[in-house]
Enzyme design. Structure first.
Site: not given
Ligand code: M6R
Length: 635
Positions: A23, A630
């Site tokens: 959001c 994201k």
């Molecule tokens: O912001 P973070 O690195 O903690 O996020 C973890 C995952 O949600 C993130 O890496 C997700 O798997 C991506 N979409 C992968 O490309």
């Protein structure tokens, strides 16, 4: 602009990276009409955070009333409606949503309006006690239109302001009742010259520009307007006018407005001439890795202060614990090999979303590293809190200097990837590998396991692997583009690896599935014969990531033969000189040899570009794949 408030100016220059929650909120109050800017500049910059629906509201200069427009679907749908509408104002709020409570419908979209029609609010977060509050409000006769937690906050805030008969008292009475993340911006009919802002858990910042005050979940939204930013402290409220900010803590005490100077080049948040942010970010990796290495090299002994550790504690380290989710977890899995091989430290890796259901045996003299691009992932944050309750020393390796993880851990090591906008992680992954590899060497140096020369060699090896990452994309670009249509027709693709190339296969499969929607599975190559080999036929391409170690390489050749014997189509990422595997493969990408353990980093560019091109052929929304956001701030 005349600024009428108490200012502590803190000069703060950093390579800014975004703080992310699903959001997005944007808002403005000032001396220009702002509808077009909010809808065509500020919201689009934050849309990557969530894109199930979008909304806009303003104190309309024509009708002298608050006008609300909202639509399910991407921002473009709302934009079309809103830009045709005659409404506009000097004070407005905007929102894009990633649905948590209630589907992606118009009624659930933000802004929400209180029953008396006076208060209009956009929110970022999840209100944990919304159900209880809703029941109380229903008893008082309030009728709800949506299924959202945000409407509960809207109704409660309107009631509190009405009951208190005083804006500040009303807002404070409301926020004290709410649990969870309830950052929001609201317009109120009785206060047309003011934005009501609450920051609780999800980030909010206010930019002071010539044309007025810009409020947003992320500084990226208004980075072209001003460098001067007030990052609202946790659990604070603010009343923002065109030329003033009055901020308070939850006890009603006035807060100083500490301004930070944040410099961000437009090239950091614009797509420039790339079709997608993902492509731009794939190409930014070499520079991001080099910048990260240069930053670490410049830290000297300040590193230990940043990590909240004494040299003695580092020398006495007995083990490592790495954790994260998604791509960050894959980086952790690869990092395990770094700490074990380079620093002689037994290393456990935890999937943050699963660990809390397991029994925890707190090890002594262990360093816990939370890996996260955003620094906001809820599962990872919860595990940080859990480990900290057990007195563990927890640091974070993150791309977001202002994130919750930086605030809540005992120390941090920043990635210098720069803003990563595409939902699929690319340069965050490669800089995470960089950070883990570098830290393993730095700890080894402190423990006397390697010398300064070896430390410098490790930095050189990282930069060389970064060059290989970039050069191989250029080398295979045309090939991959022309082959993409062929691979795009398959229903499923399997990714195989061994040792470091197994967690890398997990990452390869994740990259492909999240942006192309082709089912892809990462699998340990040696496990194939224990069951999954049943899936192999001419309809299931296999992507195999090789390894430079001669023994592991031999085993991978056996796995490749198993695939070929069953008519599997074999795509291999091999290292120079691996002729036997080249001969067995239907398609090869030959990667120059790099330092042992940096193989995944060297293969990263081609792996990501391969997934990108397949998704492009399939016409997917690459930067904003369906159902994703994201950063995932819900458990
Ligand atoms: O912001 P973070 O690195 O903690 O996020 C973890 C995952 O949600 C993130 O890496 C997700 O798997 C991506 N979409 C992968 O490309």
């Amino acid at each position: 602009m005349k600024v009428r408030f108490f200012i502590i100016v803190l000069l703060f220059t950093c390579f800014y990276s975004p703080i992310i929650n699903p959001c997005s909120i944007v808002a403005f109050i000032g001396n220009v009409l702002c509808k077009v800017r909010l809808l065509t500049k500020e919201l689009p910059r934050l849309e990557y955070r969530g894109y199930d629906s979008a909304g806009f509201a303003c104190h309309d200069v024509v009708t002298n009333d608050i006008v609300v427009l909202k639509k399910p679907g991407k921002l473009d749908v709302l934009k079309e409606l809103a830009l045709k509408s005659p409404c506009d104002g000097y004070a407005a709020i905007g929102h894009t949503r990633w649905a948590t409570h209630g589907g992606a419908t118009e009624v659930n979209a933000h802004p929400h309006v209180s029953e008396d029609g006076k208060l209009v609010l956009v929110h970022n977060g999840v209100i944990e006690n919304h159900y209880q509050i809703k029941q109380q409000l229903i008893k008082q006769g309030v009728q709800f239109r949506s299924e959202t937690d945000t409407e509960v906050m809207t109704q409660l805030l309107a009631k509190c302001i009405e009951k208190a008969g005083d804006l500040k008292k009303g807002v404070l009475a409301c926020v004290k009742q709410l649990k969870g993340a309830c950052s929001c911006v609201a317009l109120h009919k009785d206060f047309p010259d003011m934005l009501i802002v609450v920051r609780q858990r999800s980030p909010l910042c206010i930019g002071l520009a010539k044309d007025g005050m810009h409020v947003a979940s992320d500084f990226l939204a208004f980075a072209d307007k001003t460098d001067t930013v007030f990052f609202m402290p946790e659990s604070s409220i603010a009343f923002v006018k065109a030329e003033s900010i009055n901020a308070f803590d939850y006890d009603g005490n006035a807060l100083p407005i500490e301004l930070k100077q944040v410099h961000l080049q437009p090239s950091a948040y614009e797509k420039l001439d790339h079709d997608h942010f993902m492509l731009k970010e794939i190409y930014e990796q070499r520079v991001a890795i080099e910048r990260t290495v240069a930053y670490y090299n410049s830290l000297g002994d300040d590193l230990w202060d940043l990590l909240g550790l004494t040299k003695e504690q580092v020398e006495n380290l007995k083990s490592m614990n790495l954790f994260g989710c998604g791509t960050s977890w894959h980086a952790a899995r690869i990092g395990q090999f770094f700490f074990e091989s380079i620093a002689d430290l037994p290393t456990a890796v935890h999937l943050a979303s699963e660990f809390r259901y397991m029994k925890f045996f707190a090890p002594k003299n262990s360093l816990f590293v939370a890996i996260s691009q955003s620094g906001e992932t809820a599962d990872t944050l919860e595990l940080i809190r859990y480990f900290k309750e057990q007195d563990a020393h927890v640091i974070t390796l993150t791309n977001s200097p202002m994130s919750s993880m930086v605030r809540e851990t005992d120390g941090h090591l920043l990635l210098k990837a720069g803003p990563e906008i595409a939902v699929a992680s690319t340069k965050a992954f490669s800089t995470q590998l960089t950070g883990l590899y570098w830290l393993a060497h730095r700890i080894a140096l402190q423990k006397g396991l390697i010398d300064e020369l070896e430390m410098r060699q490790a930095e050189h090896d990282l930069c060389y692997a970064a060059q290989v990452l970039e050069k191989t994309i250029e080398q295979y670009k045309i090939d991959i583009i022309s082959d993409a249509a062929y691979y795009a027709q398959f229903q499923r693709i399997m990714y195989l690896g061994r040792h470091v190339s197994y967690p890398f296969a997990l990452e390869g499969a994740l990259k492909l599935k999240e942006i192309s929607y082709i089912f892809a599975q990462g699998y340990p190559a040696g496990e194939l014969k224990h069951g999954s080999i049943a899936l192999i036929d001419e309809h299931t391409p296999i992507v195999l990531f090789s390894h430079q170690d001669p023994i592991i390489y031999q085993k991978l050749i056996s796995n490749a033969q198993e695939v070929k014997a069953r008519k599997g189509h074999l795509v291999s990422f091999v290292f120079e000189g691996q002729d036997e595997l080249i001969a067995l493969s239907d398609k090869v990408y030959i990667i120059p040899r790099v330092a042992p353990l940096l193989e995944p980093l060297a293969m990263t560019g081609v792996m990501q570009f391969f997934a990108y091109q397949i998704a492009l052929v399939l016409g997917r929304d690459i930067d904003k794949p369906r159902n994703l956001a994201k950063a995932v701030t819900v458990e």
